[in-house]
Design an enzyme around this catalytic site. Sequence first.
Site, short mmCIF file in Angstrom:
data_model
loop_
_atom_site.label_atom_id
_atom_site.label_comp_id
_atom_site.label_asym_id
_atom_site.label_seq_id
_atom_site.Cartn_x
_atom_site.Cartn_y
_atom_site.Cartn_z
CG ASP A 142 3.64 -3.33 -6.14
OD1 ASP A 142 3.56 -4.28 -5.33
OD2 ASP A 142 2.75 -3.03 -6.93
CG ASN B 110 -0.36 -3.62 3.82
OD1 ASN B 110 -0.92 -4.26 4.71
ND2 ASN B 110 -0.80 -3.65 2.57
#
Length: 335
Positions: A264, A207
């Site tokens: 996820d 991220n």
Amino acid sequence: MSQLEALQQIIGKRILVVGDVMLDVYRVATATRISPEAPVPVLLNPTVEYRLGGAGAVAAMCRALGAQVDLMGCVGFDLAGEHVRGLVGMLGIGDKILSTPAPRPTTSKERICGVASGRHRQQLGRIDTECTDPISSGTSMAMAELIRRKAAETDAPAAIIIADYAKGVCVDRVVQACRDTGIPVYVDPPKGGDWQKYYGVECLVPNRDEAGCKSAYTIARNLQSQAVVTKLDEDGCELYYRYQGIKRFPARTRAVHDVTGAGDQFIATLACARVLGLGWESATQIANAAAGLQVERHGCVPVTLAELNKELTHAEHLHAVENDPAGQTLASAAP
């Protein structure tokens, strides 16, 4: 074959998820008043929900899309570990989880949530139970052997996802065993961790915070990965894949309820799409859409194949209207 048609082919495809398995606990109650003892809400008659977290959430998300999934990680000899195994069995996920002796517990995150006047639940606090020390040499050797066995089976996984949350499972020996299989490896790396052990994997999916100031191209060049996708929250994501440069994919504006599990969902969907033979750009677009659906719900609730199909159908319709002047006229004239 369209993206929608390709997604239907996921049934029967096998994926191995390796990493930090966690238990997510949600203790939800009605907020009735402010306590006279302290400036905190009083929560009445809580209910408890158990869900797979960490690598377990990734496995559940792959399973919800229709893939056959094996989950490998560690739990402790405790009640939380029993809950994890129960959820894994209930979801039809292959249990390749090792039990580690005390004092190492099952990693768990218990969220205390309040609901007032029928509104969305709000998280008021979180209690974490974990041990971040590297797993023992014996445990890592056992995991590496299990990975080699899975890769040698006739129905070997088409992809391996490593979900590394820096809880001590993804040690060098385990990662090396994944790389040595020759199976494409997709990695969700931890913030500030040692990424050199992921040198040469198929794809990394950090991220924004984990990537820091490094672009997807820089990460791919340094680690010699085929591709890197950097998740940029409300700004979508950035893809670099070998010899094609950097491409940006915007995110659709959504009502964000909870960002838990969006990363996820992204890597689970990306790996599933790539297993089906979709190109990097198509796979990234689909993963971006799935992550967007995830933030519209509370907690890690896997996006189903039906939900993703509906989202992609809607996106295709919008794209057709935007590129068809007659369609734009009709759309603007609609009540």
